[in-house]
Design a protein around this motif. Structure first.
Motif: not given
Length: 386
Positions: A170, A89-90, A99, A96, A93, A87
């Protein structure tokens, strides 16, 4: 359980070597130098295996010696369950990592369960937040072991990959429910000096003051200047000190085993002319830092000792070891680069030649007795499957 460790100069050659062995791989941990093309390997392993891929500083080492390109730690364990998830980090973190952990459990067909072990990789900089996200799903009693992706020059060329994509920022989580026994160890190869002080000003991974003095002045006094460049940076400059500080990290005493203090290390990364020091791990105001020191001989021998500790922790005899997965700090590796044959020989002696893969990382994660899973620097870990 059957474990094989293989290396090759190209992704096609490594894929061919993996798939030429009998039985479908159930889990594959792939590690490579940052200049490698992993595309053909991703395509070859897209049929069912749980895959965790991460770059490693200048390659890796196996039971056969240095592997400067690509290497694979392959588990064939039809009775076990394995899952991985990658995933980005968007901007969050911790989310992420949550998820990724949930998705990995679903891939393993063990949703809602606690794995025996989590093996992970993340890009550097957010490791404490990543650990918090994983533990939000599986709790604090499941060991989380892994290392941060690395490149060759600390320029940010690292990446993570599974069978579908590559990410430069990520987290990649592998959940393991093996049929074999598992044991592990997570330690460092440094000794404390007589110098210690309390952090009086800090911002995340930057120490501004120790005992109300500029952190850089204190560090210079403690190390006699050995951990710093010459000349030191001017007031407005920043200067990398990773190489100089490899043998002079800062330690936090976080546990005591039989009267022997156990330290989690932080690697000084940059010196600021303002008097601040940047680290590769978070440090909080109020924490006591101890000046640590190391040597080529100590770091060279430590990998074999950690392998022995991991084996003994699970009561696994050397002849019972199916394989071992190791994390060895990339900074330590660069400090003992001319002695890697001795590192390999020490591990082989403790594991009697069982297959192993050791990756070189820019941050290490592992469990510490009574303290849970922690992120540190200049650390070594070993997972034994037996």
């Amino acid at each position: 359980m059957k474990i094989t460790v293989q290396s090759a100069a190209t992704a096609n050659a490594l894929a061919e070597a993996i798939l030429s062995e009998p039985g479908r791989p159930d889990f594959v941990s792939l590690h490579c130098a940052c200049g490698c093309d992993v595309g053909p390997l991703q395509a070859a392993l897209s049929d069912g295996a749980a895959v965790l891929g991460a770059t490693s500083c200048l390659g890796a080492v196996t039971q056969e010696g240095a592997a400067p390109a690509l290497s694979a730690f392959v588990i064939r364990d039809p009775g076990g369950n394995y899952g991985t998830a990658l995933r980005p980090f968007s901007g969050d973190p911790t989310l992420a990592a949550r998820q990724a952990t949930i998705a990995a459990l679903e891939q393993a067909d063990r949703a809602g369960e606690k794995p025996e072990l989590i093996w992970m990789a993340a890009t550097p900089g957010q490791e404490e937040a990543v650990l918090a996200g994983i533990e939000a799903v599986i709790g604090t009693d499941v060991p989380i072991i892994g290392g941060s992706a690395a490149d060759d020059t600390v320029q940010g060329d690292w990446f993570l990959f599974d069978t579908n994509r590559k990410l430069t920022e990520g987290v990649l989580v592998a959940v393991m429910f093996p049929t074999a026994r598992v044991s592990f160890a997570y330690q460092n190869g440094y000794a404390p000096t007589a110098h210690a002080g309390r952090v009086t000003r800090a911002e995340g991974r930057r120490i501004l003051e120790i005992d109300d003095r500029p952190a850089l002045d204190v560090y210079r006094d403690w190390t006699g200047g050995a951990g710093l460049p010459d000349p030191v940076p001017s007031e407005t400059d920043t200067q990398p000190i990773l190489a100089q500080s490899t043998f002079w990290p800062l330690g936090r005493e976080i546990s005591d085993t039989g009267g022997v203090p156990q330290y989690l290390l932080a690697h000084p990364a940059a010196a600021h002319g303002s008097g601040a020091i940047d680290l590769f791990a978070n440090v909080e105001e109020g924490e006591v830092l101890t000046q640590m020191c190391g040597s080529v001989e100590g770091l060279t021998a430590r990998a074999g000792r950690v392998a022995a500790l991991a084996r003994r922790a699970g009561g696994i005899k050397a002849e019972e070891v199916a394989g071992a997965l190791m994390v060895y700090c990339g900074g330590c590796m660069l400090g003992v680069r001319d002695h890697l044959d001795d590192v390999v020989a020490g591990v082989n002696a403790e594991l009697q030649g069982a297959p192993f893969l050791a990756v070189f990382t820019f941050g290490e994660q592992g469990p510490i007795l009574g303290m849970g899973n922690r992120h540190g620097n200049l650390m070594i870990s070993c997972i034994i499957f037996g």
